[in-house]
Design a protein around this motif. Structure first.
Motif, PDB file in Angstrom:
ATOM      1  N   GLU A 122       0.678  -1.034   0.025  1.00  0.00           N
ATOM      2  CA  GLU A 122       0.029  -0.038   0.071  1.00  0.00           C
ATOM      3  C   GLU A 122       0.991   1.212   0.032  1.00  0.00           C
ATOM      4  N   VAL A 123       0.263   2.472  -0.524  1.00  0.00           N
ATOM      5  CA  VAL A 123       0.842   3.779  -0.338  1.00  0.00           C
ATOM      6  C   VAL A 123       0.005   4.530   0.418  1.00  0.00           C
ATOM      7  N   LYS A 124       0.450   5.257   1.382  1.00  0.00           N
ATOM      8  CA  LYS A 124      -0.534   6.413   2.203  1.00  0.00           C
ATOM      9  C   LYS A 124      -0.525   7.583   1.383  1.00  0.00           C
ATOM     10  N   ILE A 125      -1.691   8.009   0.953  1.00  0.00           N
ATOM     11  CA  ILE A 125      -1.679   9.341   0.110  1.00  0.00           C
ATOM     12  C   ILE A 125      -3.121  10.241   0.788  1.00  0.00           C
ATOM     13  N   PRO A 126      -2.935  10.685   1.831  1.00  0.00           N
ATOM     14  CA  PRO A 126      -4.155  11.231   2.655  1.00  0.00           C
ATOM     15  C   PRO A 126      -4.882  12.115   1.872  1.00  0.00           C
ATOM     16  N   LEU A 127      -4.031  13.131   1.204  1.00  0.00           N
ATOM     17  CA  LEU A 127      -4.560  14.256   0.655  1.00  0.00           C
ATOM     18  C   LEU A 127      -4.944  14.046  -0.590  1.00  0.00           C
ATOM     19  N   LEU A 128      -4.082  13.243  -1.312  1.00  0.00           N
ATOM     20  CA  LEU A 128      -4.100  12.987  -2.764  1.00  0.00           C
ATOM     21  C   LEU A 128      -5.140  12.006  -3.128  1.00  0.00           C
ATOM     22  N   TYR A 129      -5.402  11.354  -1.949  1.00  0.00           N
ATOM     23  CA  TYR A 129      -6.715  10.184  -2.243  1.00  0.00           C
ATOM     24  C   TYR A 129      -7.958  10.772  -2.509  1.00  0.00           C
ATOM     25  N   LEU A 130      -7.959  12.100  -1.952  1.00  0.00           N
ATOM     26  CA  LEU A 130      -9.320  12.986  -2.281  1.00  0.00           C
ATOM     27  C   LEU A 130      -9.459  13.367  -3.572  1.00  0.00           C
ATOM     28  N   ALA A 131      -8.413  13.618  -4.356  1.00  0.00           N
ATOM     29  CA  ALA A 131      -8.514  13.809  -5.672  1.00  0.00           C
ATOM     30  C   ALA A 131      -8.823  12.429  -6.323  1.00  0.00           C
ATOM     31  N   VAL A 132      -8.328  11.327  -5.806  1.00  0.00           N
ATOM     32  CA  VAL A 132      -8.627  10.047  -6.456  1.00  0.00           C
ATOM     33  C   VAL A 132     -10.156   9.706  -6.392  1.00  0.00           C
ATOM     34  N   ILE A 133     -10.657  10.238  -5.276  1.00  0.00           N
ATOM     35  CA  ILE A 133     -12.446  10.212  -5.185  1.00  0.00           C
ATOM     36  C   ILE A 133     -13.151  11.010  -6.301  1.00  0.00           C
ATOM     37  N   ILE A 134     -12.469  12.269  -6.181  1.00  0.00           N
ATOM     38  CA  ILE A 134     -13.074  13.366  -7.176  1.00  0.00           C
ATOM     39  C   ILE A 134     -13.107  12.789  -8.497  1.00  0.00           C
ATOM     40  N   LEU A 135     -11.962  12.058  -8.760  1.00  0.00           N
ATOM     41  CA  LEU A 135     -11.687  11.784 -10.210  1.00  0.00           C
ATOM     42  C   LEU A 135     -12.221  10.439 -10.751  1.00  0.00           C
ATOM     43  N   MET A 136     -12.458   9.617  -9.666  1.00  0.00           N
ATOM     44  CA  MET A 136     -12.787   8.227  -9.878  1.00  0.00           C
ATOM     45  C   MET A 136     -14.352   8.196 -10.474  1.00  0.00           C
ATOM     46  N   ILE A 137     -15.316   8.685  -9.808  1.00  0.00           N
ATOM     47  CA  ILE A 137     -16.789   8.663 -10.339  1.00  0.00           C
ATOM     48  C   ILE A 137     -16.844   9.351 -11.897  1.00  0.00           C
ATOM     49  N   PRO A 138     -16.400  10.646 -12.180  1.00  0.00           N
ATOM     50  CA  PRO A 138     -16.440  11.138 -13.346  1.00  0.00           C
ATOM     51  C   PRO A 138     -15.819  10.005 -14.432  1.00  0.00           C
ATOM     52  N   ILE A 139     -14.838   9.413 -13.837  1.00  0.00           N
ATOM     53  CA  ILE A 139     -14.018   8.365 -15.155  1.00  0.00           C
ATOM     54  C   ILE A 139     -14.888   7.208 -15.144  1.00  0.00           C
ATOM     55  N   THR A 140     -15.202   6.347 -14.184  1.00  0.00           N
ATOM     56  CA  THR A 140     -15.993   5.388 -14.288  1.00  0.00           C
ATOM     57  C   THR A 140     -17.527   5.639 -14.896  1.00  0.00           C
ATOM     58  N   GLY A 141     -18.029   6.600 -14.540  1.00  0.00           N
ATOM     59  CA  GLY A 141     -19.299   7.063 -15.264  1.00  0.00           C
ATOM     60  C   GLY A 141     -19.267   7.238 -16.525  1.00  0.00           C
ATOM     61  N   ASN A 142     -18.417   7.965 -17.133  1.00  0.00           N
ATOM     62  CA  ASN A 142     -18.013   8.265 -18.361  1.00  0.00           C
ATOM     63  C   ASN A 142     -17.604   7.209 -19.275  1.00  0.00           C
ATOM     64  N   THR A 143     -17.031   6.404 -18.581  1.00  0.00           N
ATOM     65  CA  THR A 143     -16.385   5.055 -19.370  1.00  0.00           C
ATOM     66  C   THR A 143     -17.604   4.070 -19.642  1.00  0.00           C
ATOM     67  N   ILE A 144     -18.132   3.935 -18.594  1.00  0.00           N
ATOM     68  CA  ILE A 144     -19.426   3.021 -18.770  1.00  0.00           C
ATOM     69  C   ILE A 144     -20.442   3.596 -19.980  1.00  0.00           C
ATOM     70  N   ASN A 145     -20.350   4.829 -19.809  1.00  0.00           N
ATOM     71  CA  ASN A 145     -21.532   5.651 -20.875  1.00  0.00           C
ATOM     72  C   ASN A 145     -20.760   5.453 -22.273  1.00  0.00           C
ATOM     73  N   SER A 146     -19.538   5.492 -22.305  1.00  0.00           N
ATOM     74  CA  SER A 146     -18.931   5.559 -23.564  1.00  0.00           C
ATOM     75  C   SER A 146     -19.126   4.120 -24.174  1.00  0.00           C
ATOM     76  N   ILE A 147     -19.153   3.157 -23.577  1.00  0.00           N
ATOM     77  CA  ILE A 147     -19.517   1.607 -23.841  1.00  0.00           C
ATOM     78  C   ILE A 147     -20.806   1.203 -24.246  1.00  0.00           C
ATOM     79  N   ASP A 148     -21.617   2.266 -24.146  1.00  0.00           N
ATOM     80  CA  ASP A 148     -23.182   2.100 -24.395  1.00  0.00           C
ATOM     81  C   ASP A 148     -23.511   2.416 -25.731  1.00  0.00           C
ATOM     82  N   VAL A 149     -22.877   1.354 -26.760  1.00  0.00           N
ATOM     83  CA  VAL A 149     -22.906   1.820 -28.011  1.00  0.00           C
ATOM     84  C   VAL A 149     -23.797   1.057 -28.843  1.00  0.00           C
ATOM     85  N   LEU A 150     -24.244  -0.050 -28.255  1.00  0.00           N
ATOM     86  CA  LEU A 150     -24.911  -1.119 -29.312  1.00  0.00           C
ATOM     87  C   LEU A 150     -25.847  -1.783 -28.186  1.00  0.00           C
TER      88      LEU A 150
END
Lengths: 77, 330
Positions: free
Chosen positions: B131-159
């Motif tokens: 593991e790596v401890k990233i107390p402040l940096l992890y907040l950025a990971v959370i903020i980025l994670m939801i838009p990335i997973t949301g838009n990634t699934i949205n982009s695969i909704d093609v057929l």
């Protein structure tokens, strides 16, 4: 098989993620800045963020190179 | 562990039945209200009801409320609120045409309940290396994670059926990984996602009777991302999602900016006279996963869907292997 290069690309991405994670743990984990009082955590987090961003950029550049290599034939549009 | 069996079974049955039973009346309602879109990959003017996100979110919320009644964990609340906010964002996008930046920014805001409820651990775990401890940096990971997973699934909704089928494979892979890592409570919280997708797939598979819309795709993606964070399986989750990540990566690498699919003038795939999909010869057209799959020969929608499911299964297996590697430290 139609999608063989895509399977290879996924496998390569997986290996890169594991190796990248290793580099991240080995470079970021030991970093601990002290001597700046209450700013210690902010400074070490900032430093860790810079290293992480550099590693992610390197990861993307490698992927772009790999994309050209693996999908070379497929991308002749 | 044994005390979790009943909540798990009840929530999974409720998740499945809610979507399975509410989707047919939803289709009728949407068709009556004329909330339909053309299926461009079918002969004639076939109109399909949209958005199916309404029944998907109903299944998720009902099942997670049941789990909360049993387990009373902040993590369940965080997953529920984030997922519901993502649904609302998607629903707004289904009703009105929003700009390319609307969804990423709004989804970043949707991630805030995870932070505010403290439903996360700031240690980022990697396979083999620890593991790596990233107390402040992890907040950025959370903020980025939801838009990335949301838009990634949205982009695969093609057929027809791709997004729901893909979610079945990926979310069950994530659940298996959580069980392997002995994070039983979050594994159970994640199960309704797979069962909701399974029930929706019945109506979404070829030939689709309903499309999930942005509300459905963002609901799936945000819940997936939220589970990855609260379950501390961010890396495993990213690996299970690799075919969709490749799709987004290729698309972004070719367009070099964040754009809505509807804004793309040169489409990555074209339809042949036999209604097969073939790669566009237009050099300005973005590269997508489907364009790569059909680059050697035109394929039917069903054949392309099957290839995407095979890629998802391969990534799912890699994700499960990764979860075993998480237990090993070198």
């Amino acid at each position: 098989m139609i999608a063989t290069p895509i399977f290879i690309f996924i496998l390569a991405m997986w290996i890169l993620i594991i190796l990248g994670g290793g580099i991240l743990v080995l470079t970021i984990a030991p970093i601990s800045i002290s001597g700046f009082g209450e700013f210690d955590m902010i400074l070490s987090s900032g430093f860790k963020a810079i290293i992480a961003i550099i590693l992610v950029m390197a990861w993307i550049l490698i992927l772009l190179k790999m994309k050209k290599g693996i999908f070379h034939k497929m991308l002749k549009f | 562990m044994t005390e979790l069996i009943i909540p798990a079974i009840v929530s999974c049955i409720i998740a499945f039945l809610t979507v399975y039973l509410t989707t047919p009346p939803l289709i009728k309602f949407l068709e009556k209200k004329n909330y339909t879109v053309i299926d461009k990959h079918k002969k004639g003017q076939v109109m399909i009801a949209r958005p199916g996100g309404i029944s998907i979110i109903a299944g998720i919320i009902v099942s997670e409320i049941i789990l909360y009644a049993f387990l009373q964990m902040n993590e369940i609340l965080a997953v529920m609120i984030t997922t519901f906010l993502a649904f609302l964002i998607g629903y707004v996008d289904d009703r009105r045409v929003m700009g390319g930046w609307f969804k990423p920014i709004a989804l970043a805001v949707a991630a805030l309940p995870i932070i505010l409820l403290g439903a996360y651990d700031s240690d980022l775990a990697f396979p083999l290396f620890g593991e790596v401890k990233i107390p402040l940096l992890y907040l950025a990971v959370i903020i980025l994670m939801i838009p990335i997973t949301g838009n990634t699934i949205n982009s695969i909704d093609v057929l027809n059926g791709v997004a729901s089928g893909f979610m079945i494979i990926t979310s069950f892979s994530l659940s298996i990984a959580l069980f392997i890592l002995q994070n039983y409570e979050i594994a159970i919280v994640s199960l309704p996602l797979g069962f909701v997708s399974l029930a929706f797939y019945k109506y979404h598979k070829i030939p689709s009777k309903i499309f999930p819309g942005d509300s459905g795709a963002l609901t799936w993606g945000a819940m997936y991302g939220a589970i990855a964070i609260v379950g501390q399986v961010e890396i495993v989750a990213a690996i299970a999602l690799l075919p969709a990540v490749i799709n987004s990566f290729l698309f972004l690498a070719s367009t070099k900016k964040i754009v809505e699919h509807r804004e793309i003038k040169a489409k990555p795939v074209e339809i042949t006279e036999e209604f097969k999909l073939k790669a566009s010869t237009n050099k300005k057209a973005p590269i997508s996963l489907v364009r790569l799959i059909v680059s050697s020969q035109p394929l039917s929608e069903k054949q392309v869907t099957f290839v995407i499911f095979k890629l998802a299964t391969f990534s799912g297996i890699l994700a499960v292997i990764t979860s075993f590697l998480m237990l090993i430290k070198i």
